[in-house]
Design an enzyme around this catalytic site. Structure first.
Site, short mmCIF file in Angstrom:
data_model
loop_
_atom_site.label_atom_id
_atom_site.label_comp_id
_atom_site.label_asym_id
_atom_site.label_seq_id
_atom_site.Cartn_x
_atom_site.Cartn_y
_atom_site.Cartn_z
N SER A 30 64.58 120.01 28.36
CA SER A 30 63.09 120.08 28.04
C SER A 30 62.73 121.23 27.49
CB SER A 30 62.47 120.02 29.34
OG SER A 30 62.64 120.77 30.24
N ASN A 117 61.14 123.79 41.23
CA ASN A 117 59.89 122.88 41.54
C ASN A 117 58.61 123.66 41.63
OD1 ASN A 117 61.68 121.06 41.52
ND2 ASN A 117 61.87 120.69 43.84
N THR A 162 17.57 103.15 18.87
CA THR A 162 18.37 102.48 19.75
C THR A 162 18.94 101.24 19.41
OG1 THR A 162 16.52 101.15 20.55
CG2 THR A 162 16.65 103.43 21.67
N HIS A 163 20.01 100.67 19.71
CA HIS A 163 20.77 99.56 19.28
C HIS A 163 20.77 99.82 17.73
CE1 HIS A 163 19.89 97.65 23.15
NE2 HIS A 163 18.57 98.26 22.89
N SER A 284 38.12 110.63 -3.30
CA SER A 284 38.91 109.64 -3.37
C SER A 284 39.91 109.70 -4.49
CB SER A 284 37.84 108.36 -3.53
OG SER A 284 38.71 107.19 -4.17
N LYS A 290 33.01 109.66 -4.81
CA LYS A 290 33.11 109.60 -3.32
C LYS A 290 33.15 110.85 -2.66
CE LYS A 290 33.25 106.67 -1.05
NZ LYS A 290 34.74 106.02 -0.51
N ASN A 292 33.67 111.72 1.29
CA ASN A 292 34.06 111.00 2.39
C ASN A 292 33.83 112.22 3.48
OD1 ASN A 292 34.75 108.75 0.91
ND2 ASN A 292 36.93 109.50 0.68
N GLU A 297 35.73 111.13 10.56
CA GLU A 297 36.51 110.41 10.97
C GLU A 297 37.83 110.77 11.59
OE1 GLU A 297 36.91 108.38 7.22
OE2 GLU A 297 34.95 107.58 7.09
N TYR A 324 58.72 116.35 44.78
CA TYR A 324 58.97 116.55 43.49
C TYR A 324 59.94 115.37 43.01
CZ TYR A 324 60.05 118.36 38.78
OH TYR A 324 60.22 118.39 37.54
N GLN A 329 58.77 115.84 34.54
CA GLN A 329 58.97 116.64 33.27
C GLN A 329 57.99 116.09 32.12
OE1 GLN A 329 62.97 117.33 32.31
NE2 GLN A 329 62.78 116.25 30.28
N LYS A 332 53.77 117.56 30.75
CA LYS A 332 53.52 118.86 30.07
C LYS A 332 53.22 118.31 28.60
CE LYS A 332 57.25 120.44 31.79
NZ LYS A 332 57.30 119.74 33.27
#
Length: 464
Positions: A30, A117, A162-163, A284, A290, A292, A297, A324, A329, A332
Site C-alpha cells: 500500500s 492499527n 425558477t424551473h 474547438s 467557439k 467553450n 464543464e 480492525y 486499507q 485512504k
C-alpha cells in the site's frame, strides 16, 4: 532489499515460514497510496517516542536518539521523496526501516505498545486536519471571487429563474451571492470533520489497548488532539471522521457543480449574461468561433467522482465486524482522491469567477415584461384585493398581452381596468426594473439595501 518474511523487511514475519506468495505481494502493498502520510507518520512517531519516555519505557537518551533519527528521516523524505524501487509494505514499515538506518538498534524500540492499527488511524486523523485547512482556504478564495463578481452586479438587474423560466427581477449581485452561503455551510461541515478527527486513537494498540502506562491525555495534547478515544476496539476501526470529510467533499462538489451549470448556461449565446475570460475558456479543433466554458464543464464532471468516493467509503464500512479489518486499507485512496479533486477544481473555478464579467446590455435585452406580473399582483393586494383574486386577475392580463403581442407595460390603464377595477393611473409606475427589485427589501431579499447588507455579512464570514 529482502522481501516479506525476512527480518529486515517485515514488521510481522516471525510467525511465518517462507516468503509471501508472489500473487499476494502486490495485493498486500500500500506504499504507493499511503506513502503520502509520511509527515503524519513521523509526527505520530515523535509523539509516541516522547510518550514512551514519560512512561519510563525509554530513557531520555533513547528518546533523544529516536527524535533525532526521525528528524533525519523527515529530511531525507522531504528532500528526496520516497525512493524509487523500495519494497516496503507501507509507509509505517518504510519509516521504521529508514529510522533504523539513521538511529540504529534503538529504532526497534519505537513500536513498543503500538500497532499499525492505531498508528494508521492516528496518521489519517492528522492528515484530515491538514486537508481541512487546505480546503477551507480554497473555498474561501472561491467565496471571495464570488463577492468580487457580486460587487460588479450590484446595479445590474437580471431575470431570476425558477424551473429555468423567468420569474422575477433580481439584482445580479444577488445571484452571484447565492452560492456563497452553501460554501459557508461547506466550511462548517469541514470544520466538523476536523473536530471529529481530533480524538486520539494512539494508545489503543491492535485491539485491547496499551500494556504500558502511557499518559494518553498528555500524548493527545502533544499531538494537538483535544480528547482520547474511549474504546480501543472502536478507536482502531472508526472511520466516521473520514465519512464526514467525504460527505462534506461530495456536497462541496454538488455546490460547485451548480455554480458551474449556471456559468455554462449564462455564458452561452442564448443567455450571454456572463463572459468568461479567455484564460478559463477553450476553443474547438474544428470550429474557429467557439469559446467553450470547459472550466465549468470539467468542474461539473468531477462531482461524480466526489459522490462516488463517499458511496465507496460507506459501502466499504457497512459490512465490517468490530475491530480492525484489512478492508480499511482502501479508505485512504478514496479520501485522498476527494481532497485532490477538490484542490484541483476549487482554484480553477475561483479563477474563472474572479475574471468573469457581467454583460449588462445583454441582460437588459433579455428582461421580459412578464417579470413584472408579481408586482402587478402585489399592486392589487395593496389595494385590498385578496391575493388569490389578484393572482387570477393578473393571469388574465398576461394572457391579454400575449394575445395582442405586446408587453405588460404597453397595455393601457383601460385595459387593466377591464380586468379589475382597482387599477389606477399609477399602475405604469410599476414598470421599472430597479423599483421592482428594490420593492423586496426584507433581509435576504434582492433590494439594493438588502443586497448590500448581504455583501457585508458575506465579507465578514469570509474574513475580508
Amino acid at each position: 532489499m529482502s522481501r516479506e518474511g525476512e527480518e529486515t523487511a517485515s514488521l510481522w514475519g516471525g510467525r511465518f515460514e517462507g516468503g509471501m506468495a508472489p500473487a499476494m505481494v502486490p495485493l498486500n502493498l500500500s506504499l504507493d497510496v499511503d506513502g503520502r502520510l509520511w509527515r503524519q507518520d513521523i509526527a505520530g512517531s515523535r509523539g509516541w517516542a516522547r510518550a514512551l519516555g514519560r512512561a519510563g519505557v525509554l530513557t531520555e537518551a533513547e528518546v533523544s536518539a529516536l527524535l533525532a533519527g526521525l528528524d533525519a528521516v523527515a529530511t531525507r523524505l522531504e528532500s528526496g521523496g520516497i525512493p524509487a524501487g523500495v519494497e516496503d509494505e507501507d509507509i509505517h514499515s518504510l519509516v521504521e526501516r529508514l529510522l533504523t538506518e539513521e538511529a540504529g538498534e534503538v529504532a526497534l524500540k519505537l513500536h513498543t505498545g503500538r500497532s499499525r492499527n492505531d498508528q494508521v488511524a492516528t496518521d489519517l486523523r492528522l492528515w484530515v486536519r491538514d486537508a481541512v485547512s487546505d480546503l477551507d482556504r480554497a473555498i474561501t478564495d472561491l467565496g471571495r471571487a464570488l463577492l468580487h463578481l457580486a460587487e460588479q452586479g450590484l446595479d445590474v438587474v437580471m431575470p431570476g429563474y425558477t424551473h429555468l423560466q423567468q420569474g422575477q427581477p433580481i439584482r445580479a449581485a444577488h445571484w452571484a451571492l447565492a452560492p456563497v452561503w452553501p460554501l459557508l455551510r461547506d466550511r462548517a461541515r469541514l470544520r466538523a470533520a476536523a473536530e471529529a478527527a481530533g480524538v486520539l486513537p494512539l494508545g489503543s494498540g491492535a485491539v485491547a489497548g496499551c500494556p504500558f502506562p502511557i499518559d494518553r491525555d498528555a500524548l493527545a495534547a502533544d499531538l494537538g488532539f483535544y480528547a482520547v478515544t474511549e474504546n480501543s476496539l472502536d478507536a482502531i476501526s472508526d472511520r466516521d471522521f473520514l465519512a464526514d470529510l467525504l460527505y462534506a467533499g461530495a456536497l462541496i462538489g454538488v455546490h460547485l457543480s451548480r455554480v458551474a451549470e449556471d456559468l455554462v448556461l449564462f455564458s452561452s449565446a442564448e443567455f450571454a449574461f456572463v463572459r468568461l475570460s479567455d484564460g478559463f475558456s477553450t476553443g474547438s479543433s474544428l470550429m474557429p468561433q467557439k469559446r467553450n466554458p470547459d472550466v465549468a464543464e470539467l468542474t461539473r464532471g468531477k462531482t461524480g467522482r466526489l459522490v462516488g468516493n463517499l458511496t465507496g467509503l460507506l459501502t466499504l464500512l457497512k459490512g465490517l465486524p468490530t475491530g480492525y479489518n484489512r478492508d480499511l486499507q482502501e479508505d485512504k485512496s478514496l479520501a485522498f482522491d476527494t481532497v485532490d479533486t477538490l484542490m484541483l477544481v476549487l482554484p480553477a473555478l475561483a479563477g474563472a469567477v474572479a475574471t468573469a464579467r457581467f454583460r449588462p446590455d445583454r441582460i437588459r435585452a433579455r428582461l421580459d415584461s412578464q417579470l413584472w406580473a408579481t408586482d402587478l399582483a402585489d399592486y392589487l393586494v395593496h389595494r385590498g384585493v385578496p391575493f388569490r383574486r389578484s393572482h387570477e386577475a393578473i393571469g388574465r392580463i398576461v394572457r391579454l398581452a400575449e394575445e395582442r403581442g405586446v408587453g405588460l407595460q404597453q397595455l393601457s390603464v383601460d385595459d387593466y381596468r377591464s380586468i379589475h377595477p382597482s387599477f389606477e393611473e399609477d399602475v405604469h409606475d410599476l414598470f421599472d426594473w430597479d423599483r421592482s427589485a428594490d420593492s423586496r427589501a426584507v433581509p435576504g431579499g434582492t433590494a439594493r439595501s438588502a443586497v448590500e447588507t448581504q455583501l457585508a455579512a458575506a465579507r465578514r464570514a469570509l474574513g475580508g
